[in-house]
Design a protein around this motif. Structure first.
Motif, PDB file in Angstrom:
ATOM      1  N   LYS A   3     -11.791   6.675   3.890  1.00 31.21           N
ATOM      2  CA  LYS A   3     -11.436   7.228   2.579  1.00 31.21           C
ATOM      3  C   LYS A   3     -10.448   8.368   2.782  1.00 31.21           C
ATOM      4  O   LYS A   3     -10.485   9.054   3.800  1.00 31.21           O
ATOM      5  CB  LYS A   3     -12.680   7.744   1.857  1.00 31.21           C
ATOM      6  N   PRO A   4      -9.542   8.572   1.797  1.00 28.34           N
ATOM      7  CA  PRO A   4      -8.617   9.695   1.897  1.00 28.34           C
ATOM      8  C   PRO A   4      -9.402  11.015   2.020  1.00 28.34           C
ATOM      9  O   PRO A   4     -10.509  11.099   1.484  1.00 28.34           O
ATOM     10  CB  PRO A   4      -7.846   9.642   0.586  1.00 28.34           C
ATOM     11  N   PRO A   5      -8.885  11.982   2.725  1.00 32.80           N
ATOM     12  CA  PRO A   5      -7.518  12.079   3.229  1.00 32.80           C
ATOM     13  C   PRO A   5      -7.314  11.434   4.602  1.00 32.80           C
ATOM     14  O   PRO A   5      -6.176  11.288   5.038  1.00 32.80           O
ATOM     15  CB  PRO A   5      -7.268  13.568   3.318  1.00 32.80           C
ATOM     16  N   LEU A   6      -8.362  11.037   5.316  1.00 30.41           N
ATOM     17  CA  LEU A   6      -8.170  10.446   6.641  1.00 30.41           C
ATOM     18  C   LEU A   6      -7.575   9.049   6.554  1.00 30.41           C
ATOM     19  O   LEU A   6      -6.716   8.674   7.341  1.00 30.41           O
ATOM     20  CB  LEU A   6      -9.487  10.411   7.412  1.00 30.41           C
ATOM     21  N   TYR A   7      -8.031   8.251   5.621  1.00 27.01           N
ATOM     22  CA  TYR A   7      -7.503   6.905   5.435  1.00 27.01           C
ATOM     23  C   TYR A   7      -6.331   6.996   4.474  1.00 27.01           C
ATOM     24  O   TYR A   7      -6.486   7.438   3.341  1.00 27.01           O
ATOM     25  CB  TYR A   7      -8.583   5.984   4.879  1.00 27.01           C
ATOM     26  N   GLN A   8      -5.159   6.591   4.910  1.00 27.24           N
ATOM     27  CA  GLN A   8      -3.948   6.709   4.108  1.00 27.24           C
ATOM     28  C   GLN A   8      -3.445   5.351   3.643  1.00 27.24           C
ATOM     29  O   GLN A   8      -3.456   4.384   4.403  1.00 27.24           O
ATOM     30  CB  GLN A   8      -2.844   7.396   4.925  1.00 27.24           C
ATOM     31  N   LEU A   9      -2.980   5.293   2.406  1.00 22.66           N
ATOM     32  CA  LEU A   9      -2.453   4.067   1.838  1.00 22.66           C
ATOM     33  C   LEU A   9      -0.941   4.135   1.598  1.00 22.66           C
ATOM     34  O   LEU A   9      -0.382   3.252   0.962  1.00 22.66           O
ATOM     35  CB  LEU A   9      -3.163   3.747   0.516  1.00 22.66           C
ATOM     36  N   ALA A  10      -0.278   5.153   2.105  1.00 23.65           N
ATOM     37  CA  ALA A  10       1.156   5.356   1.872  1.00 23.65           C
ATOM     38  C   ALA A  10       1.990   4.545   2.862  1.00 23.65           C
ATOM     39  O   ALA A  10       2.809   5.073   3.599  1.00 23.65           O
ATOM     40  CB  ALA A  10       1.482   6.837   1.958  1.00 23.65           C
ATOM     41  N   TYR A  11       1.805   3.220   2.851  1.00 27.74           N
ATOM     42  CA  TYR A  11       2.502   2.356   3.794  1.00 27.74           C
ATOM     43  C   TYR A  11       4.011   2.395   3.604  1.00 27.74           C
ATOM     44  O   TYR A  11       4.759   2.349   4.573  1.00 27.74           O
ATOM     45  CB  TYR A  11       2.000   0.911   3.671  1.00 27.74           C
ATOM     46  N   ASP A  12       4.461   2.489   2.357  1.00 28.23           N
ATOM     47  CA  ASP A  12       5.902   2.521   2.089  1.00 28.23           C
ATOM     48  C   ASP A  12       6.563   3.791   2.623  1.00 28.23           C
ATOM     49  O   ASP A  12       7.768   3.833   2.804  1.00 28.23           O
ATOM     50  CB  ASP A  12       6.182   2.348   0.594  1.00 28.23           C
ATOM     51  N   GLU A  13       5.766   4.806   2.910  1.00 27.63           N
ATOM     52  CA  GLU A  13       6.274   6.047   3.504  1.00 27.63           C
ATOM     53  C   GLU A  13       6.002   6.101   5.007  1.00 27.63           C
ATOM     54  O   GLU A  13       6.253   7.114   5.649  1.00 27.63           O
ATOM     55  CB  GLU A  13       5.621   7.252   2.821  1.00 27.63           C
ATOM     56  N   GLY A  14       5.467   5.027   5.569  1.00 30.27           N
ATOM     57  CA  GLY A  14       5.156   4.989   6.989  1.00 30.27           C
ATOM     58  C   GLY A  14       3.906   5.760   7.357  1.00 30.27           C
ATOM     59  O   GLY A  14       3.713   6.141   8.504  1.00 30.27           O
ATOM     60  N   LEU A  15       3.018   5.996   6.377  1.00 31.48           N
ATOM     61  CA  LEU A  15       1.819   6.805   6.615  1.00 31.48           C
ATOM     62  C   LEU A  15       0.515   6.049   6.380  1.00 31.48           C
ATOM     63  O   LEU A  15      -0.527   6.646   6.194  1.00 31.48           O
ATOM     64  CB  LEU A  15       1.843   8.047   5.711  1.00 31.48           C
ATOM     65  N   GLY A  16       0.558   4.735   6.398  1.00 36.55           N
ATOM     66  CA  GLY A  16      -0.649   3.960   6.126  1.00 36.55           C
ATOM     67  C   GLY A  16      -1.534   3.802   7.345  1.00 36.55           C
ATOM     68  O   GLY A  16      -1.060   3.665   8.467  1.00 36.55           O
ATOM     69  N   THR A  17      -2.837   3.839   7.116  1.00 36.39           N
ATOM     70  CA  THR A  17      -3.817   3.591   8.177  1.00 36.39           C
ATOM     71  C   THR A  17      -4.008   2.087   8.330  1.00 36.39           C
ATOM     72  O   THR A  17      -4.273   1.389   7.352  1.00 36.39           O
ATOM     73  CB  THR A  17      -5.161   4.249   7.818  1.00 36.39           C
ATOM     74  N   VAL A  18      -3.891   1.587   9.553  1.00 30.40           N
ATOM     75  CA  VAL A  18      -4.071   0.158   9.784  1.00 30.40           C
ATOM     76  C   VAL A  18      -5.549  -0.146  10.017  1.00 30.40           C
ATOM     77  O   VAL A  18      -6.106  -1.074   9.449  1.00 30.40           O
ATOM     78  CB  VAL A  18      -3.213  -0.326  10.966  1.00 30.40           C
ATOM     79  N   TYR A  19      -6.207   0.649  10.872  1.00 27.66           N
ATOM     80  CA  TYR A  19      -7.639   0.489  11.107  1.00 27.66           C
ATOM     81  C   TYR A  19      -8.182   1.778  11.695  1.00 27.66           C
ATOM     82  O   TYR A  19      -7.440   2.659  12.094  1.00 27.66           O
ATOM     83  CB  TYR A  19      -7.946  -0.686  12.043  1.00 27.66           C
TER      84      TYR A  19
END
Length: 58
Positions: A3-19
């Protein structure tokens, strides 16, 4: 960890968490985690394989 803030969904900004990986060295185990799936593994009997996940890309 999933969950945020550790899990990031900002993939379009290069900041997404994969796993996320939860290592337990004294037990000889690791669990790889995604929001809707986990993959437990053993250090001594690691089972090769693949996982395909659909990321929340917009």
């Amino acid at each position: 960890m999933l969950k945020p803030p550790l899990y990031q969904l900002a993939y379009d900004e290069g900041l997404g968490t994969v796993y996320t990986a939860h290592y337990r060295p004294t037990e000889g185990q690791v669990t790889y985690a995604w929001p809707n799936a986990t993959w437990p593994q053993s250090f001594t009997t690691f089972t090769p394989g693949t996982r395909t996940m659909t990321l929340g890309l917009s």
